[in-house]
Design a protein around this motif. Structure first.
Motif, PDB file in Angstrom:
ATOM      1  N   ILE A 169      59.423  57.170 -19.680  1.00 22.75           N
ATOM      2  CA  ILE A 169      59.411  55.762 -20.150  1.00 22.75           C
ATOM      3  C   ILE A 169      57.732  55.250 -20.598  1.00 22.75           C
ATOM      4  O   ILE A 169      57.535  54.808 -21.565  1.00 22.75           O
ATOM      5  CB  ILE A 169      59.866  54.982 -19.384  1.00 22.75           C
ATOM      6  CG1 ILE A 169      61.378  55.208 -18.913  1.00 22.75           C
ATOM      7  CG2 ILE A 169      59.973  53.490 -19.839  1.00 22.75           C
ATOM      8  CD1 ILE A 169      62.185  55.419 -20.068  1.00 22.75           C
ATOM      9  N   GLN A 170      56.783  55.714 -19.748  1.00 22.50           N
ATOM     10  CA  GLN A 170      55.510  55.775 -20.100  1.00 22.50           C
ATOM     11  C   GLN A 170      55.052  56.048 -21.414  1.00 22.50           C
ATOM     12  O   GLN A 170      54.254  55.334 -22.274  1.00 22.50           O
ATOM     13  CB  GLN A 170      54.542  56.204 -18.887  1.00 22.50           C
ATOM     14  CG  GLN A 170      54.610  55.563 -17.577  1.00 22.50           C
ATOM     15  CD  GLN A 170      53.543  56.313 -16.624  1.00 22.50           C
ATOM     16  OE1 GLN A 170      53.176  57.165 -16.898  1.00 22.50           O
ATOM     17  NE2 GLN A 170      53.760  55.899 -15.207  1.00 22.50           N
ATOM     18  N   ALA A 171      55.336  57.273 -21.640  1.00 20.84           N
ATOM     19  CA  ALA A 171      55.038  57.992 -23.099  1.00 20.84           C
ATOM     20  C   ALA A 171      55.747  56.904 -24.211  1.00 20.84           C
ATOM     21  O   ALA A 171      54.971  56.637 -25.195  1.00 20.84           O
ATOM     22  CB  ALA A 171      55.541  59.298 -23.238  1.00 20.84           C
ATOM     23  N   GLN A 172      57.009  56.322 -24.085  1.00 19.93           N
ATOM     24  CA  GLN A 172      57.738  55.649 -24.932  1.00 19.93           C
ATOM     25  C   GLN A 172      56.926  54.206 -25.238  1.00 19.93           C
ATOM     26  O   GLN A 172      56.763  53.824 -26.375  1.00 19.93           O
ATOM     27  CB  GLN A 172      59.167  55.441 -24.674  1.00 19.93           C
ATOM     28  CG  GLN A 172      59.952  56.703 -24.605  1.00 19.93           C
ATOM     29  CD  GLN A 172      61.281  56.180 -24.147  1.00 19.93           C
ATOM     30  OE1 GLN A 172      61.696  54.921 -23.927  1.00 19.93           O
ATOM     31  NE2 GLN A 172      62.107  57.385 -23.561  1.00 19.93           N
ATOM     32  N   ILE A 173      56.507  53.475 -24.182  1.00 20.86           N
ATOM     33  CA  ILE A 173      55.855  52.388 -24.286  1.00 20.86           C
ATOM     34  C   ILE A 173      54.656  52.455 -25.038  1.00 20.86           C
ATOM     35  O   ILE A 173      53.857  51.729 -25.802  1.00 20.86           O
ATOM     36  CB  ILE A 173      55.676  51.705 -22.807  1.00 20.86           C
ATOM     37  CG1 ILE A 173      57.254  51.495 -22.069  1.00 20.86           C
ATOM     38  CG2 ILE A 173      54.783  50.426 -23.009  1.00 20.86           C
ATOM     39  CD1 ILE A 173      57.963  50.483 -22.927  1.00 20.86           C
ATOM     40  N   VAL A 174      53.683  53.663 -24.637  1.00 19.88           N
ATOM     41  CA  VAL A 174      52.453  53.869 -25.038  1.00 19.88           C
ATOM     42  C   VAL A 174      52.499  53.873 -26.512  1.00 19.88           C
ATOM     43  O   VAL A 174      51.545  53.326 -27.776  1.00 19.88           O
ATOM     44  CB  VAL A 174      51.614  54.960 -24.543  1.00 19.88           C
ATOM     45  CG1 VAL A 174      50.482  55.511 -25.418  1.00 19.88           C
ATOM     46  CG2 VAL A 174      51.223  54.534 -23.171  1.00 19.88           C
ATOM     47  N   SER A 211      44.932  59.900 -18.562  1.00 20.19           N
ATOM     48  CA  SER A 211      45.404  60.827 -19.743  1.00 20.19           C
ATOM     49  C   SER A 211      45.876  59.867 -20.814  1.00 20.19           C
ATOM     50  O   SER A 211      45.852  59.955 -22.014  1.00 20.19           O
ATOM     51  CB  SER A 211      46.571  61.828 -19.201  1.00 20.19           C
ATOM     52  OG  SER A 211      47.498  60.949 -18.723  1.00 20.19           O
ATOM     53  N   MET A 212      46.713  58.851 -20.487  1.00 22.25           N
ATOM     54  CA  MET A 212      47.014  57.838 -21.309  1.00 22.25           C
ATOM     55  C   MET A 212      46.056  57.199 -22.184  1.00 22.25           C
ATOM     56  O   MET A 212      46.017  56.650 -23.184  1.00 22.25           O
ATOM     57  CB  MET A 212      48.094  56.854 -20.841  1.00 22.25           C
ATOM     58  CG  MET A 212      49.596  57.283 -20.107  1.00 22.25           C
ATOM     59  SD  MET A 212      50.399  57.957 -21.608  1.00 22.25           S
ATOM     60  CE  MET A 212      51.866  58.366 -20.999  1.00 22.25           C
ATOM     61  N   VAL A 213      44.898  56.826 -21.056  1.00 24.20           N
ATOM     62  CA  VAL A 213      43.753  56.045 -21.777  1.00 24.20           C
ATOM     63  C   VAL A 213      43.104  56.918 -23.002  1.00 24.20           C
ATOM     64  O   VAL A 213      42.681  56.504 -24.118  1.00 24.20           O
ATOM     65  CB  VAL A 213      42.904  55.625 -20.777  1.00 24.20           C
ATOM     66  CG1 VAL A 213      41.586  55.315 -21.256  1.00 24.20           C
ATOM     67  CG2 VAL A 213      43.338  54.633 -19.969  1.00 24.20           C
ATOM     68  N   ARG A 214      43.119  58.316 -22.599  1.00 26.96           N
ATOM     69  CA  ARG A 214      42.506  59.132 -23.685  1.00 26.96           C
ATOM     70  C   ARG A 214      43.268  59.130 -24.839  1.00 26.96           C
ATOM     71  O   ARG A 214      42.630  59.635 -25.966  1.00 26.96           O
ATOM     72  CB  ARG A 214      42.343  60.550 -22.908  1.00 26.96           C
ATOM     73  CG  ARG A 214      41.491  61.475 -23.686  1.00 26.96           C
ATOM     74  CD  ARG A 214      41.368  62.960 -23.239  1.00 26.96           C
ATOM     75  NE  ARG A 214      40.517  63.574 -23.554  1.00 26.96           N
ATOM     76  CZ  ARG A 214      40.003  65.014 -22.906  1.00 26.96           C
ATOM     77  NH1 ARG A 214      40.404  65.204 -21.777  1.00 26.96           N
ATOM     78  NH2 ARG A 214      39.019  65.718 -23.776  1.00 26.96           N
ATOM     79  N   TYR A 215      44.668  59.130 -24.598  1.00 28.50           N
ATOM     80  CA  TYR A 215      45.425  59.134 -25.558  1.00 28.50           C
ATOM     81  C   TYR A 215      45.589  57.988 -26.700  1.00 28.50           C
ATOM     82  O   TYR A 215      45.487  58.079 -28.073  1.00 28.50           O
ATOM     83  CB  TYR A 215      46.772  59.678 -25.426  1.00 28.50           C
ATOM     84  CG  TYR A 215      48.086  59.640 -26.473  1.00 28.50           C
ATOM     85  CD1 TYR A 215      48.010  60.675 -27.377  1.00 28.50           C
ATOM     86  CD2 TYR A 215      48.844  58.496 -26.327  1.00 28.50           C
ATOM     87  CE1 TYR A 215      49.068  60.734 -28.182  1.00 28.50           C
ATOM     88  CE2 TYR A 215      49.869  58.568 -27.395  1.00 28.50           C
ATOM     89  CZ  TYR A 215      50.123  59.630 -28.339  1.00 28.50           C
ATOM     90  OH  TYR A 215      50.728  59.531 -29.273  1.00 28.50           O
ATOM     91  N   VAL A 231      41.485  63.971 -12.536  1.00 27.79           N
ATOM     92  CA  VAL A 231      42.624  64.011 -13.509  1.00 27.79           C
ATOM     93  C   VAL A 231      43.226  65.299 -13.348  1.00 27.79           C
ATOM     94  O   VAL A 231      42.589  66.416 -13.674  1.00 27.79           O
ATOM     95  CB  VAL A 231      42.116  63.469 -14.917  1.00 27.79           C
ATOM     96  CG1 VAL A 231      43.243  63.631 -15.943  1.00 27.79           C
ATOM     97  CG2 VAL A 231      41.533  62.265 -14.900  1.00 27.79           C
ATOM     98  N   PRO A 232      44.494  65.412 -13.111  1.00 29.92           N
ATOM     99  CA  PRO A 232      45.168  66.799 -12.972  1.00 29.92           C
ATOM    100  C   PRO A 232      45.114  67.536 -14.266  1.00 29.92           C
ATOM    101  O   PRO A 232      45.343  66.929 -15.443  1.00 29.92           O
ATOM    102  CB  PRO A 232      46.519  66.408 -12.641  1.00 29.92           C
ATOM    103  CG  PRO A 232      46.713  65.109 -12.524  1.00 29.92           C
ATOM    104  CD  PRO A 232      45.590  64.310 -12.666  1.00 29.92           C
ATOM    105  N   ILE A 233      45.193  68.860 -14.279  1.00 35.96           N
ATOM    106  CA  ILE A 233      45.232  69.533 -15.534  1.00 35.96           C
ATOM    107  C   ILE A 233      46.481  70.523 -15.610  1.00 35.96           C
ATOM    108  O   ILE A 233      47.006  70.822 -14.599  1.00 35.96           O
ATOM    109  CB  ILE A 233      44.130  70.696 -15.621  1.00 35.96           C
ATOM    110  CG1 ILE A 233      42.907  69.825 -15.632  1.00 35.96           C
ATOM    111  CG2 ILE A 233      44.174  71.446 -16.779  1.00 35.96           C
ATOM    112  CD1 ILE A 233      41.409  70.773 -15.644  1.00 35.96           C
ATOM    113  N   ALA A 234      47.196  70.248 -16.915  1.00 38.38           N
ATOM    114  CA  ALA A 234      48.605  70.957 -16.845  1.00 38.38           C
ATOM    115  C   ALA A 234      48.670  72.331 -16.583  1.00 38.38           C
ATOM    116  O   ALA A 234      49.731  72.943 -16.087  1.00 38.38           O
ATOM    117  CB  ALA A 234      49.112  70.449 -18.208  1.00 38.38           C
TER     118      ALA A 234
END
Length: 300
Positions: A193-198, A220-224, A262-265
């Motif tokens: 849902i976070q990705a949808q809101i961003v 990660s969201m801030v960077r995006y 920050v975690p890396i995938a």
């Protein structure tokens, strides 16, 4: 970082000091929640405000919106000093600035149907020729944020967290603002849902030419989402600059420590990566922001 014609919002020397009460074995003292913070947000720009809990991010957001009175400093919005506005101008300026809070359920009135909740700012500001006209505008807002207008007669408890946040965003858009303070608007939501809101924030920015002050923990969201990033620590602004510079070449030791967490995938890279520890010390924090590259400032 001074005010300019392309700056929608300018903040200078913003300070918020609280007087702590003394106890049996302690004296009353001053606590600086925010100290001498300055930055700007350009038109159609998103500035990310990051830092650990208690660093003063939300206090800055509330002072920018006029919900908390600053102890010192100035907030200029669209060329107008909002920290000393006469009462006759507050309502007009407030119409151009809106806020989306972290917890959408707390922001919603449990006794009010969500359609009424979204329409309320229009009633306060006298927008719409009639109730039917306002209802039609609310229908458009629901569709704009991806909600079915048939849900307008429901109550907040009938929605999921993501839907509630969309309702709060629809209310923030009801007055056609130029600027939105988004105070950790995705923290309480599931990752999907976070990705949808961003993505919704991005789409609305392009559609309505808005600016955001995006307060968040998720780097990660801030960077995006953000074009520039400001890093807060203990009420001080320690680094600010373009997103690529902050993430690619962090200069302040605290920023380096923050980004190292920050975690890396990629699991292999994640296991090999070392965390950078930061030991806070008022003596080594720095006194003044210095420009180390174009638009990139560091507290030294």
């Amino acid at each position: 970082m001074s005010a300019g014609h392309d700056h929608l919002l300018s903040v200078s020397d913003l300070t918020k000091t609280y007087r702590t009460r003394g106890g049996l074995f302690s004296k009353a003292s001053d606590f600086h929640a925010v100290k001498n913070v300055g930055f700007h947000v350009g038109r159609n720009e998103t500035l990310g405000l990051v830092g650990e809990s208690g660093s003063g991010k939300s206090t800055i957001g509330r002072m920018v919106m006029g919900l908390t009175a600053p102890t010192a400093g100035q907030v200029t919005f669209d060329g107008e000093d909002v920290t000393s506005l006469p009462a006759s101008r507050v309502k007009d300026v407030r119409r151009k600035m809106q806020m989306v809070f972290q917890d959408p359920y707390s922001a919603l009135s449990p006794r009010m149907r969500v359609g009424q909740f979204v329409a309320e700012p229009m009633v306060v500001h006298g927008i719409g020729d009639s109730e039917a006209d306002r209802r039609e505008q609310v229908v458009g807002l629901f569709r704009r944020v991806g909600l079915n207008p048939d849900f307008m007669e429901r109550y907040p408890h009938e929605f999921s967290g993501g839907q509630r946040q969309r309702i709060c965003i629809a209310r923030a858009l009801a007055l056609g603002p130029k600027f939105i303070v988004a105070d950790e608007p995705i923290t309480a939501l599931d990752v999907s849902i976070q990705a949808q809101i961003v993505n919704l924030f991005q789409d609305l920015q392009q559609e309505m030419q808005m600016s955001y002050l995006f307060i968040a923990h998720d780097l990660s969201m801030v960077r995006y989402l953000c074009q520039r990033v400001a890093v807060m620590l203990r009420g001080r602004l320690v680094e600010i600059g373009p997103t690529a510079a902050i993430f690619g070449d962090p200069q302040h030791p605290y920023t380096q420590s923050l980004l190292s967490a920050v975690p890396i995938a990629n699991p292999r890279l994640e296991r090999a990566r070392k965390r950078i520890a930061y030991q806070y010390s008022p003596e080594t924090l720095g006194n003044q922001l210095e420009e180390v590259s174009s638009g990139h400032f560091v507290l030294k």
